[in-house]
Design an enzyme around this catalytic site. Structure first.
Site, mmCIF file in Angstrom:
data_model
loop_
_atom_site.group_PDB
_atom_site.id
_atom_site.type_symbol
_atom_site.label_atom_id
_atom_site.label_comp_id
_atom_site.label_asym_id
_atom_site.label_seq_id
_atom_site.Cartn_x
_atom_site.Cartn_y
_atom_site.Cartn_z
ATOM 1 N N GLY A 48 -49.285 -30.132 17.281
ATOM 2 C CA GLY A 48 -50.000 -30.085 16.006
ATOM 3 C C GLY A 48 -49.074 -29.419 15.018
ATOM 4 C CD GLU A 49 -47.245 -27.555 10.720
ATOM 5 O OE1 GLU A 49 -46.892 -28.739 10.851
ATOM 6 O OE2 GLU A 49 -46.448 -26.622 10.527
ATOM 7 C CB SER A 50 -46.311 -24.040 15.369
ATOM 8 O OG SER A 50 -45.300 -24.208 14.412
ATOM 9 C CB CYS A 80 -44.898 -30.601 20.327
ATOM 10 S SG CYS A 80 -43.898 -31.129 18.936
ATOM 11 N NE ARG A 106 -42.505 -24.804 12.619
ATOM 12 C CZ ARG A 106 -43.196 -24.750 11.486
ATOM 13 N NH1 ARG A 106 -43.009 -23.759 10.643
ATOM 14 N NH2 ARG A 106 -44.063 -25.693 11.194
ATOM 15 C CB ILE A 135 -44.337 -36.281 16.965
ATOM 16 C CG1 ILE A 135 -44.697 -37.508 17.814
ATOM 17 C CG2 ILE A 135 -44.854 -36.435 15.544
ATOM 18 C CD1 ILE A 135 -46.183 -37.686 18.043
ATOM 19 N NE ARG A 136 -42.686 -32.993 10.478
ATOM 20 C CZ ARG A 136 -41.657 -32.639 9.717
ATOM 21 N NH1 ARG A 136 -40.679 -33.488 9.492
ATOM 22 N NH2 ARG A 136 -41.605 -31.458 9.171
ATOM 23 C CG HIS A 171 -46.441 -34.840 21.686
ATOM 24 N ND1 HIS A 171 -47.481 -34.043 21.282
ATOM 25 C CD2 HIS A 171 -45.472 -34.685 20.762
ATOM 26 C CE1 HIS A 171 -47.155 -33.425 20.163
ATOM 27 N NE2 HIS A 171 -45.943 -33.797 19.825
ATOM 28 C CD GLU A 173 -49.796 -34.609 24.104
ATOM 29 O OE1 GLU A 173 -48.867 -34.417 24.920
ATOM 30 O OE2 GLU A 173 -49.740 -34.263 22.910
HETATM 31 N N1 GLN Z 1 -43.349 -29.798 13.576
HETATM 32 C C1 GLN Z 1 -44.494 -29.143 14.174
HETATM 33 C C2 GLN Z 1 -44.369 -27.617 14.040
HETATM 34 O O1 GLN Z 1 -43.320 -27.120 13.697
HETATM 35 C C3 GLN Z 1 -44.633 -29.519 15.632
HETATM 36 C C4 GLN Z 1 -44.909 -31.005 15.741
HETATM 37 C C5 GLN Z 1 -45.762 -31.409 16.888
HETATM 38 O O2 GLN Z 1 -46.441 -30.601 17.528
HETATM 39 N N2 GLN Z 1 -45.784 -32.687 17.121
HETATM 40 O O3 GLN Z 1 -45.310 -26.945 14.280
#
Ligand code: GLN
Length: 200
Positions: A48-50, A80, A106, A135-136, A171, A173
Site C-alpha cells: 500500500g502506502e507506507s 512491499c 522506497r 509495484i513502486r 507482492h 498475493e
Molecule cells: N511505494 C510504496 C511506499 O513507499 C510501496 C508500494 C507498494 O506497497 N506496492 O510505501
C-alpha cells in the site's frame, strides 16, 4: 488451526486474505484493532502506502502492540510497503516499527521500471519458479549480520528473513500462486511462539 492476520488499515488486504483462505489449517483474520493483534499467531503487513499505513498505526495506537508481539516471537511478513514498515532504517525518512535490521530505499526502481513482473526461483520457498509482481517497490540497501538474503534480483536485495521476520519487496498475493503464503504459514506453525502455545 493457525490464525493469521492481515493488517487491514490500507492497501492490498483482500488479496492476502483470499490466498490465506485457500490454505488448509489457516484461519485468516482482518486485523484492525489491538484485540485482533493479540488473537493472531502470525501477521502480514500488506503493500500500500507506507507513510499512510504508518500514520494509521499511530492514530489507532497499534505500533507498541505489534512490536511487543513481534518481540514475543510471532512471525511477521511485510510485503512491499510492509517491508518498509518493518525496517529499522529507511533512506532519508524516519522508521516506523523499527523491527528488522535492514535499510530500505522506497520507490527504489525509479520511474521507468517502477512496476514489473518476473518469474523467479527461490529454492528455500518453492521448487518451482514463482511469479513476482513489483509495484513502486522498495529494495534493501543494507542488511544486518543476522539477516538472511532470500532473493537478489538484478543485484538488488528484494527478499529477506531474520528470525521470525520476513520481508519482500514484491507482492506474491497478486498472483494465484500459494508458495510464499505456504512458506509463511509453515514459519508460523514452526515458530517458538506456536510451540509455546502448544506446550501450555
Ligand atoms: N511505494 C510504496 C511506499 O513507499 C510501496 C508500494 C507498494 O506497497 N506496492 O510505501
Amino acid at each position: 488451526m493457525s490464525k493469521i492476520g492481515v493488517l487491514s488499515l490500507q492497501g492490498g488486504v483482500e488479496e492476502h486474505l483470499e490466498l490465506l483462505s485457500q490454505i488448509e489449517g489457516v484461519e485468516p483474520l482482518a486485523v484492525k484493532k489491538k484485540d485482533d493483534i493479540l488473537k493472531v499467531d502470525g501477521l502480514i503487513l500488506p503493500g500500500g502506502e507506507s507513510t499512510t499505513i504508518g500514520k494509521l498505526l499511530d492514530i489507532f495506537d497499534l505500533k507498541d502492540t505489534i512490536v511487543s508481539r513481534a518481540n514475543a516471537g510471532i512471525p511477521l511478513w511485510g510485503t512491499c510497503a510492509g517491508m518498509i514498515l518493518l525496517a529499522k532504517e529507511i533512506d532519508g525518512e524516519k522508521s516506523h516499527l523499527n523491527l528488522m535490521d535492514i535499510k530500505v530505499r522506497r520507490n527504489g526502481y525509479g520511474n521507468q521500471l517502477d512496476s514489473f513482473k518476473r518469474e523467479v526461483s527461490i529454492p528455500k520457498v518453492s521448487n518451482k519458479a514463482i511469479p513476482l509482481v513489483f509495484i513502486r517497490a522498495p529494495f534493501v540497501e543494507e542488511v544486518g549480520p543476522s539477516t538472511e538474503i532470500l532473493l537478489k534480483l538484478d543485484g538488488k536485495i528484494v527478499g529477506v528473513e531474520e528470525e521470525n521476520l520476513l520481508a519482500t519487496s514484491f507482492h506474491p498475493e497478486l498472483e494465484n500462486d500459494l508458495s510464499f503464503h505456504k512458506y509463511f504459514v509453515n514459519k508460523v506453525k514452526k515458530s517458538s511462539y506456536s510451540n509455546l502455545k502448544i506446550a501450555k
